[in-house]
Design a protein around this motif. Structure first.
Motif, short mmCIF file in Angstrom:
data_model
loop_
_atom_site.label_atom_id
_atom_site.label_comp_id
_atom_site.label_asym_id
_atom_site.label_seq_id
_atom_site.Cartn_x
_atom_site.Cartn_y
_atom_site.Cartn_z
N ALA A 14 2.59 -2.37 -2.93
CA ALA A 14 1.59 -3.12 -2.17
C ALA A 14 0.22 -2.44 -2.25
N LYS A 15 0.19 -1.12 -2.13
CA LYS A 15 -1.08 -0.40 -2.19
C LYS A 15 -1.69 -0.47 -3.59
N MET A 16 -0.86 -0.34 -4.62
CA MET A 16 -1.38 -0.42 -5.98
C MET A 16 -1.90 -1.82 -6.30
N LYS A 17 -1.28 -2.85 -5.71
CA LYS A 17 -1.75 -4.21 -5.96
C LYS A 17 -3.16 -4.40 -5.41
N THR B 51 2.15 -1.75 -14.11
CA THR B 51 1.85 -0.41 -13.59
C THR B 51 2.43 -0.22 -12.19
N ARG B 52 2.39 -1.27 -11.38
CA ARG B 52 2.89 -1.10 -10.02
C ARG B 52 4.40 -1.31 -9.91
N THR B 53 5.00 -2.14 -10.77
CA THR B 53 6.46 -2.27 -10.70
C THR B 53 7.11 -0.97 -11.18
N VAL B 54 6.62 -0.44 -12.28
CA VAL B 54 7.19 0.81 -12.79
C VAL B 54 6.79 1.98 -11.89
#
Length: 249
Positions: free
Chosen positions: A138-141, A151-154
């Motif tokens: 959530a933060k990376m999104k 990038t955020r799923t991995v």
């Protein structure tokens, strides 16, 4: 809380994976021979547990952290209930007049009679790892403005699975296994789970795109309270694409 077409189905899917991985999988230890590595042993549940992180990634990406938080608590509650139920069934006296119980009772004790230390470690590690996974994603999104989904799923899986493995194995087996064995198992399982996430990236992209179009939303957690101890529906929900008309494929 806003009603969605597929949210409940994803919740059920994640809970089912958790229950199967934690109740059925730990009963069997598998060994495979890998090139350059040699023999590697792991609990059978680890083959399917990474699927729960795929569910978590999709739910957080589409519906937001707050709704993923509800799913995490639903999964934890299901694990608690299933654990209590299995322990009750294992320990309730078996009928001496039923000849099949002579073989059934020992089998139930082997499959479902895990120590409370292992059971507690499994549930605690799952809860912490799942929340870390959702939080990081959530933060990376928000930070990436919704770009670069991979990038955020991995990245979230790297963090979440690290927390899960670093908590579960020491809590469950410290003092029983050697430190070398603990480190080897943690490293292998973390690498395997992250590898599953990487290989599943095209599938995650396809599912996320389909869900965002079908639900007509794309959630950003800009003002969400990230405490794990809440069931509030939060998050900035943006309109995404178009809503699929009822009855459409």
């Amino acid at each position: 809380m806003r009603s969605f077409r597929y949210y409940e189905f994803l919740m059920v899917g994640m809970v089912v994976v958790l229950l199967c991985s934690n109740l059925i999988g730990p009963a069997k230890v598998c060994t495979v021979t890998l090139p350059l590595i040699g023999a590697a042993s792991f609990g059978a549940g680890n083959l399917f547990f990474p699927i729960s992180y795929l569910f978590d990634d999709v739910i957080t990406e589409v519906y937001g952290y707050a709704r993923a938080r509800r799913v995490a608590w639903a999964g934890f509650s299901a694990l608690v209930f299933a654990t209590v139920m299995t322990q009750f069934i294992v320990h309730v006296p078996a009928s001496p007049t039923e000849p099949y119980n002579a073989t059934l009772q020992p089998a139930l004790e082997v499959v479902f009679g895990g120590t409370w230390r292992i059971v507690a470690a499994s549930m605690f590690a799952y809860l912490c790892g799942d929340f870390v996974n959702s939080f990081v994603l959530a933060k990376m999104k928000v930070y990436t403005e919704g770009r670069w989904l991979w990038t955020r799923t991995v990245g979230s899986t790297v963090c979440g699975q690290a927390v899960d493995s670093l908590l579960f194995y020491p809590i469950a087996f410290a003092g029983i296994w050697t430190n070398q064995a603990l480190f080897a198992v943690i490293a292998f399982n973390w690498t395997f789970k992250v590898g599953v996430e990487v290989l599943s990236t095209p599938l995650v992209y396809w599912v996320v795109a389909r869900l965002k179009r079908a639900e007509g939303v794309d959630t950003f957690d800009r003002h969400t309270n990230f405490t794990p101890f809440s069931l509030r529906d939060e998050g900035e929900t943006r309109k995404y694409g178009y809503r699929v008309p009822p009855g459409s494929p």
